[in-house]
Write a protein that holds these residues in place. Structure first.
Motif, short mmCIF file in Angstrom:
data_model
loop_
_atom_site.label_atom_id
_atom_site.label_comp_id
_atom_site.label_asym_id
_atom_site.label_seq_id
_atom_site.Cartn_x
_atom_site.Cartn_y
_atom_site.Cartn_z
N THR A 95 64.61 17.13 31.89
CA THR A 95 63.18 16.86 31.24
C THR A 95 62.69 18.12 30.57
OG1 THR A 95 62.77 15.31 33.14
CG2 THR A 95 60.93 16.04 32.01
N LEU A 96 62.26 17.84 29.37
CA LEU A 96 61.87 19.05 28.64
C LEU A 96 60.40 19.20 28.61
CD1 LEU A 96 64.41 18.77 25.48
CD2 LEU A 96 64.50 19.88 27.61
N THR A 97 59.72 20.14 28.59
CA THR A 97 58.37 20.25 28.75
C THR A 97 58.16 21.53 27.72
OG1 THR A 97 58.36 21.62 30.69
CG2 THR A 97 57.96 19.26 30.90
N ASP A 98 56.87 21.59 27.21
CA ASP A 98 56.38 22.45 26.55
C ASP A 98 56.03 23.74 27.38
OD1 ASP A 98 53.85 22.01 27.26
OD2 ASP A 98 53.43 20.93 25.21
N GLU A 99 55.36 24.83 26.88
CA GLU A 99 54.95 26.08 27.58
C GLU A 99 53.80 25.79 28.59
OE1 GLU A 99 53.19 25.89 23.48
OE2 GLU A 99 55.14 26.03 24.36
N ASN A 100 53.08 24.60 28.15
CA ASN A 100 51.83 24.17 29.21
C ASN A 100 52.33 23.24 30.22
OD1 ASN A 100 50.05 25.69 27.50
ND2 ASN A 100 50.19 24.02 25.93
N GLY A 101 53.81 22.89 30.48
CA GLY A 101 54.03 21.67 31.39
C GLY A 101 54.06 20.26 30.54
N ASP A 102 53.73 20.32 29.51
CA ASP A 102 53.34 19.07 28.96
C ASP A 102 54.99 18.50 28.53
OD1 ASP A 102 50.53 19.01 29.45
OD2 ASP A 102 50.37 19.91 27.68
N ILE A 103 55.00 17.06 28.72
CA ILE A 103 56.25 16.37 28.30
C ILE A 103 56.33 16.62 26.60
CG2 ILE A 103 57.42 14.50 27.84
CD1 ILE A 103 57.29 15.32 30.65
N LEU A 104 57.50 17.19 26.24
CA LEU A 104 58.03 17.45 24.98
C LEU A 104 58.24 16.13 24.17
CD1 LEU A 104 58.46 19.83 23.01
CD2 LEU A 104 60.90 19.55 23.36
N ASN A 105 57.39 16.04 22.85
CA ASN A 105 57.69 14.84 22.33
C ASN A 105 58.99 14.92 21.45
OD1 ASN A 105 57.59 12.78 20.36
ND2 ASN A 105 55.55 13.31 19.69
N LEU A 106 59.87 14.02 21.67
CA LEU A 106 61.30 14.32 21.18
C LEU A 106 61.46 13.06 20.21
CD1 LEU A 106 63.40 14.79 24.38
CD2 LEU A 106 62.72 16.42 22.78
N ASN A 107 60.17 12.52 19.58
CA ASN A 107 60.56 11.55 18.74
C ASN A 107 61.14 12.09 17.44
OD1 ASN A 107 60.05 9.11 17.66
ND2 ASN A 107 58.16 9.41 16.75
#
Length: 124
Positions: A36-48
């Motif tokens: 599960t990839l997230t950004d530095e804020n813990g939000d799900i990374l948009n993999l579109n």
């Protein structure tokens, strides 16, 4: 990139602040794991628009490799890596290196790397 990893059999201990993770793979068994990839804020990374690739090698310099099947779920930020039981049956027991890369067609980024220990198959 940050990720959480869960295999089909166990939750793997990883240092979630780094991009290095180790895991076990049972020879002769189906293998599947989700990243599960997230950004530095813990939000799900948009993999579109992203694709993923992953390989397993005995050493970084090995010419032989085993390619994981990969799939990207753009809605959840999850990359699934998998190998069939036939694929894992043909991997000799021992320690291997692997990495996972994502690409948006322009940029390739390594999101995780580590060591996988292949444990030998007893039941045949």
């Amino acid at each position: 990139f940050f990720f959480k990893q869960k295999t089909a059999y166990e939750i793997v201990d990883c240092d979630w602040s780094s991009d290095v993770c180790s895991s076990d793979l049972d020879q002769g068994a189906t293998f599947s794991t989700d990243l599960t990839l997230t950004d530095e804020n813990g939000d799900i990374l948009n993999l579109n628009g992203y694709s993923s690739n992953s390989q397993l090698r005995k050493w970084y310099t090995s010419s032989n490799s085993v390619a994981f099947s990969t799939s990207v779920n753009t809605a959840t930020g999850v990359i699934t890596l998998s190998l069939t039981s036939d694929q894992t049956a043909n991997i000799s027991a021992g320690r291997y290196v692997y990495d996972v890369e994502i690409s948006n067609g322009t940029t390739i980024s390594r999101v995780v790397e580590g060591i996988i220990t292949v444990t030998p198959n007893v039941t045949r």
